[in-house]
Design a protein around this motif. Structure first.
Motif, PDB file in Angstrom:
ATOM      1  N   THR A  74       0.829  -1.207   0.000  1.00  0.00           N
ATOM      2  CA  THR A  74       0.000   0.000   0.000  1.00  0.00           C
ATOM      3  C   THR A  74       0.862   1.256   0.000  1.00  0.00           C
ATOM      4  O   THR A  74       0.517   2.270  -0.638  1.00  0.00           O
ATOM      5  CB  THR A  74      -0.922   0.007   1.233  1.00  0.00           C
ATOM      6  N   LEU A  75       2.002   1.201   0.686  1.00  0.00           N
ATOM      7  CA  LEU A  75       2.908   2.342   0.737  1.00  0.00           C
ATOM      8  C   LEU A  75       3.711   2.512  -0.542  1.00  0.00           C
ATOM      9  O   LEU A  75       4.499   3.450  -0.669  1.00  0.00           O
ATOM     10  CB  LEU A  75       3.865   2.198   1.927  1.00  0.00           C
ATOM     11  N   GLY A  76       3.551   1.582  -1.486  1.00  0.00           N
ATOM     12  CA  GLY A  76       4.188   1.719  -2.787  1.00  0.00           C
ATOM     13  C   GLY A  76       5.585   1.155  -2.885  1.00  0.00           C
ATOM     14  O   GLY A  76       6.323   1.503  -3.819  1.00  0.00           O
ATOM     15  N   GLU A  77       5.979   0.273  -1.945  1.00  0.00           N
ATOM     16  CA  GLU A  77       7.311  -0.328  -2.027  1.00  0.00           C
ATOM     17  C   GLU A  77       7.369  -1.300  -3.207  1.00  0.00           C
ATOM     18  O   GLU A  77       6.397  -2.004  -3.505  1.00  0.00           O
ATOM     19  CB  GLU A  77       7.654  -1.055  -0.734  1.00  0.00           C
ATOM     20  N   SER A  78       8.512  -1.350  -3.869  1.00  0.00           N
ATOM     21  CA  SER A  78       8.679  -2.233  -5.027  1.00  0.00           C
ATOM     22  C   SER A  78       8.743  -3.689  -4.580  1.00  0.00           C
ATOM     23  O   SER A  78       9.129  -3.983  -3.443  1.00  0.00           O
ATOM     24  CB  SER A  78       9.953  -1.867  -5.777  1.00  0.00           C
ATOM     25  N   PRO A  79       8.373  -4.635  -5.473  1.00  0.00           N
ATOM     26  CA  PRO A  79       8.444  -6.058  -5.116  1.00  0.00           C
ATOM     27  C   PRO A  79       9.841  -6.511  -4.698  1.00  0.00           C
ATOM     28  O   PRO A  79       9.986  -7.346  -3.805  1.00  0.00           O
ATOM     29  CB  PRO A  79       7.991  -6.764  -6.399  1.00  0.00           C
ATOM     30  N   ILE A  80      10.893  -5.974  -5.327  1.00  0.00           N
ATOM     31  CA  ILE A  80      12.260  -6.359  -4.965  1.00  0.00           C
ATOM     32  C   ILE A  80      12.580  -5.916  -3.538  1.00  0.00           C
ATOM     33  O   ILE A  80      13.174  -6.664  -2.747  1.00  0.00           O
ATOM     34  CB  ILE A  80      13.272  -5.752  -5.959  1.00  0.00           C
TER      35      ILE A  80
END
Length: 341
Positions: free
Chosen positions: A239-245
């Motif tokens: 939700t906070l927009g962190e990338s999958p990596i």
């Protein structure tokens, strides 16, 4: 008007230093431990796992330390010293004092061979090569193959499992069908096909293990990833927009560490046993290189008359297998939250 309740004057008495000391003494103080510290503490309480860890450290030090300090050259041939029994200085016990029984009489084999000043801790083989040096060399070869297999396990298996579990859906289905195809092919078939292309040796074994050993790790990591990606902290990170990596390295890997470590402890002995089996039947490490499998193969030829040539490599292989399995069981108990005290 209602009567006022009067409190005794002692109720407003200030707290003295003696009262504070009495209150502090009643507190239950326990140091806060991280997950890793708690797992390490629990591992040390498991005597079998702790002793196994110490034994494995000693074996690793001796095996890789023989690169720099070795009693003898493991491939040096001395035909005059062939088939000498074990001789340890200062020990007069039969079997370790350099004597053999021939024609019903015990004789000093070293004196008969003209090697009175020499001593070989594990004896010599049929070509006069130091068995102790060859066991150290063979153990190092087996451990190198096992460590390379573990490297592929950690790189391919963990990456493949995390990607499959994270993507889910059709991608996950296709990736799991690929794993099932690999599992349907026996390891022995893979190594035989590789021998047709490459020569028997370490490269063939490493490639065969690299092609097949990562599958179990991938399936375990994928199952844990499917469970973890629905947890609140992962949903919050997305939700906070962190990338999958970033999510994979920051959130998934720390929570998958227990599964990875435990499975690694069982991968290493399996790779060692696989290499020993291949070398024993003659399609693994070839002479004059030594591995635990080739030493067992050489020793069984003279087992009826010189059993020590097979006992030593068999004993070392058994100790390594047992130690890794006990350590794996101990790590599983240490990392499993359901076994907390």
């Amino acid at each position: 008007m209602a009567d006022t309740v009067k409190l005794p004057e002692d109720s407003f008495k200030p707290i003295t230093s003696d009262d504070r000391a009495a209150l502090d003494s009643e507190k239950i103080a326990a140091p806060s431990l991280t997950f890793a510290q708690d797992a390490w503490r629990r591992l040390k309480k498991n005597r079998g796992a702790w002793v196994s860890l110490i034994v494995l450290i000693v074996i690793f030090i001796m095996a890789f330390g023989s690169l720099f300090v070795s009693p003898h050259d493991p491939n040096a041939v001395h035909p005059a010293y062939a088939n000498l029994p074990s001789k340890i200085p200062g020990i007069g016990i039969n079997g370790f004092n350099g004597t053999l029984v021939q024609a019903g009489e015990r004789i000093d084999a070293y004196k008969a061979a003209g090697a009175s000043g020499a001593h070989y801790i594990m004896g010599t083989d049929y070509l006069g090569r130091d068995l102790f040096s060859r066991v150290l060399y063979g153990t190092r070869i087996s451990l190198i193959i096992a460590l390379v297999a573990t490297l592929f396990d950690l790189t391919i298996g963990v990456t493949y499992g995390m990607f499959s579990g994270w993507k889910g859906g059709r991608v996950d289905t296709i990736m799991q069908r690929i794993i099932e195809i690999i599992l349907s092919i026996p390891n022995l078939v893979v190594i035989v096909l590789l021998i047709l292309i490459l020569k028997p040796g370490m490269a063939s074994i490493i490639i065969a293990i690299a092609l097949t050993s990562w599958v179990n790790m991938a399936r375990l990591v994928r199952a844990q990833t499917l469970e973890l990606k629905e947890q609140e902290f992962i949903l919050a990170a997305r939700t906070l927009g962190e990338s999958p990596i970033k999510i994979a390295f920051k959130h998934l890997l720390p929570n998958l560490s227990s599964v990875i470590i435990i499975n690694t402890m069982f991968t290493i002995p399996n790779a060692i046993f696989f290499e020993a089996t291949l070398s024993y039947i003659g399609i693994g490490i070839s002479s004059p290189q030594a591995s635990l499998g080739t030493l067992l193969n050489d020793g069984q030829k003279n087992f009826q008359f010189l059993p020590y040539q097979m006992w030593w490599p068999a004993l070392i292989l058994s100790i390594i297998m047992l130690a890794f399995n006990l350590l794996g069981d101990g790590l599983r108990d240490a990392f499993d939250p359901r076994t907390k005290e």
